[in-house]
Structures are given as C-alpha cells and as structure tokens.
Motif scaffolding. Structure first.
Motif, PDB file in Angstrom:
ATOM      1  N   GLN A   1       0.835  -1.206   0.000  1.00 15.56           N
ATOM      2  CA  GLN A   1       0.000   0.000   0.000  1.00 15.56           C
ATOM      3  C   GLN A   1       0.874   1.261   0.000  1.00 15.56           C
ATOM      4  O   GLN A   1       0.627   2.200  -0.742  1.00 15.56           O
ATOM      5  CB  GLN A   1      -0.927   0.001   1.213  1.00 15.56           C
ATOM      6  N   GLU A   2       1.907   1.277   0.844  1.00 12.39           N
ATOM      7  CA  GLU A   2       2.803   2.437   0.902  1.00 12.39           C
ATOM      8  C   GLU A   2       3.533   2.638  -0.422  1.00 12.39           C
ATOM      9  O   GLU A   2       3.683   3.767  -0.890  1.00 12.39           O
ATOM     10  CB  GLU A   2       3.814   2.261   2.030  1.00 12.39           C
ATOM     11  N   LYS A   3       3.967   1.545  -1.039  1.00 14.77           N
ATOM     12  CA  LYS A   3       4.640   1.631  -2.331  1.00 14.77           C
ATOM     13  C   LYS A   3       3.697   2.189  -3.392  1.00 14.77           C
ATOM     14  O   LYS A   3       4.079   3.046  -4.186  1.00 14.77           O
ATOM     15  CB  LYS A   3       5.159   0.263  -2.757  1.00 14.77           C
ATOM     16  N   ALA A   4       2.469   1.682  -3.400  1.00 12.33           N
ATOM     17  CA  ALA A   4       1.483   2.145  -4.384  1.00 12.33           C
ATOM     18  C   ALA A   4       1.221   3.640  -4.213  1.00 12.33           C
ATOM     19  O   ALA A   4       1.156   4.384  -5.197  1.00 12.33           O
ATOM     20  CB  ALA A   4       0.192   1.351  -4.242  1.00 12.33           C
ATOM     21  N   GLU A   5       1.079   4.103  -2.961  1.00 15.67           N
ATOM     22  CA  GLU A   5       0.853   5.524  -2.696  1.00 15.67           C
ATOM     23  C   GLU A   5       2.044   6.366  -3.152  1.00 15.67           C
ATOM     24  O   GLU A   5       1.862   7.458  -3.712  1.00 15.67           O
ATOM     25  CB  GLU A   5       0.581   5.752  -1.206  1.00 15.67           C
ATOM     26  N   PHE A   6       3.212   5.872  -2.923  1.00 20.01           N
ATOM     27  CA  PHE A   6       4.418   6.593  -3.324  1.00 20.01           C
ATOM     28  C   PHE A   6       4.455   6.770  -4.844  1.00 20.01           C
ATOM     29  O   PHE A   6       4.658   7.869  -5.348  1.00 20.01           O
ATOM     30  CB  PHE A   6       5.679   5.878  -2.830  1.00 20.01           C
ATOM     31  N   PHE A   7       4.295   5.659  -5.548  1.00 19.51           N
ATOM     32  CA  PHE A   7       4.379   5.728  -7.006  1.00 19.51           C
ATOM     33  C   PHE A   7       3.215   6.499  -7.612  1.00 19.51           C
ATOM     34  O   PHE A   7       3.355   7.122  -8.660  1.00 19.51           O
ATOM     35  CB  PHE A   7       4.490   4.323  -7.607  1.00 19.51           C
ATOM     36  N   GLU A   8       2.087   6.498  -6.949  1.00 20.22           N
ATOM     37  CA  GLU A   8       0.954   7.273  -7.414  1.00 20.22           C
ATOM     38  C   GLU A   8       1.246   8.773  -7.299  1.00 20.22           C
ATOM     39  O   GLU A   8       0.864   9.565  -8.150  1.00 20.22           O
ATOM     40  CB  GLU A   8      -0.299   6.921  -6.601  1.00 20.22           C
ATOM     41  N   ALA A   9       1.941   9.128  -6.244  1.00 23.74           N
ATOM     42  CA  ALA A   9       2.274  10.542  -6.010  1.00 23.74           C
ATOM     43  C   ALA A   9       3.277  11.058  -7.049  1.00 23.74           C
ATOM     44  O   ALA A   9       3.327  12.256  -7.319  1.00 23.74           O
ATOM     45  CB  ALA A   9       2.845  10.725  -4.612  1.00 23.74           C
ATOM     46  N   LEU A  10       4.054  10.148  -7.621  1.00 17.37           N
ATOM     47  CA  LEU A  10       5.027  10.570  -8.646  1.00 17.37           C
ATOM     48  C   LEU A  10       4.283  10.967  -9.884  1.00 17.37           C
ATOM     49  O   LEU A  10       4.513  11.785 -10.625  1.00 17.37           O
ATOM     50  CB  LEU A  10       5.991   9.435  -8.984  1.00 17.37           C
TER      51      LEU A  10
END
Length: 76
Positions: free
Chosen positions: A67-76
């Motif tokens: 979930q944290e990884k997905a949020e990070f890459f989404e923010a990019l």
C-alpha cells in the motif's frame, strides 16, 4: 544545514573532537546527527568511521508495505 558546510577545505580536527564523535556515536544516533551536535563535517565523520572500520546499524528498516509503495508511485 546539518554540520559544517560540505566542500570546506583544509579543516583540521583535533583528536579530542574525533574521540568525542565516537563517544557520542556509541551512545546511539546517526552520524549526521552526531556531526550536527558537534559542529563537525559530515564527510569527515563518515571518513573517520570508515578508517576505524566501524559499522553503524540502520536506525529504522526501510521496508514498505504494498500500500505504501502504491501511494508513493501514485504521487510521482
């Protein structure tokens, strides 16, 4: 800014400063934090650690949930 500015040339530290650096590092904390507390160059402190063949454990593991990884890459 943390510690002394990078790139400062010909800064000579006394053995006393180096000893205090290792004393505080032994108590815990990061190299950057100890350098900032003592007003030392971060680069010099990393060099001293390498010369002394001392390892410092990572304070916190860099493990992220999916979930944290997905949020990070989404923010990019």
């Amino acid at each position: 800014m943390v510690g002394r500015p990078r790139g400062r040339q010909n800064v000579q530290y006394k053995a006393k400063e180096r000893e205090e650096f290792f004393r505080r590092l032994d108590r815990g904390g990061t190299i950057r934090a100890v350098a900032a507390e003592l007003g030392l160059s971060v680069d010099a402190c990393y060099r001293w650690r390498q010369e002394a063949n001392v390892s410092t454990p990572r304070v916190k593991s860099r493990r992220y949930t999916a979930q944290e990884k997905a949020e990070f890459f989404e923010a990019l």
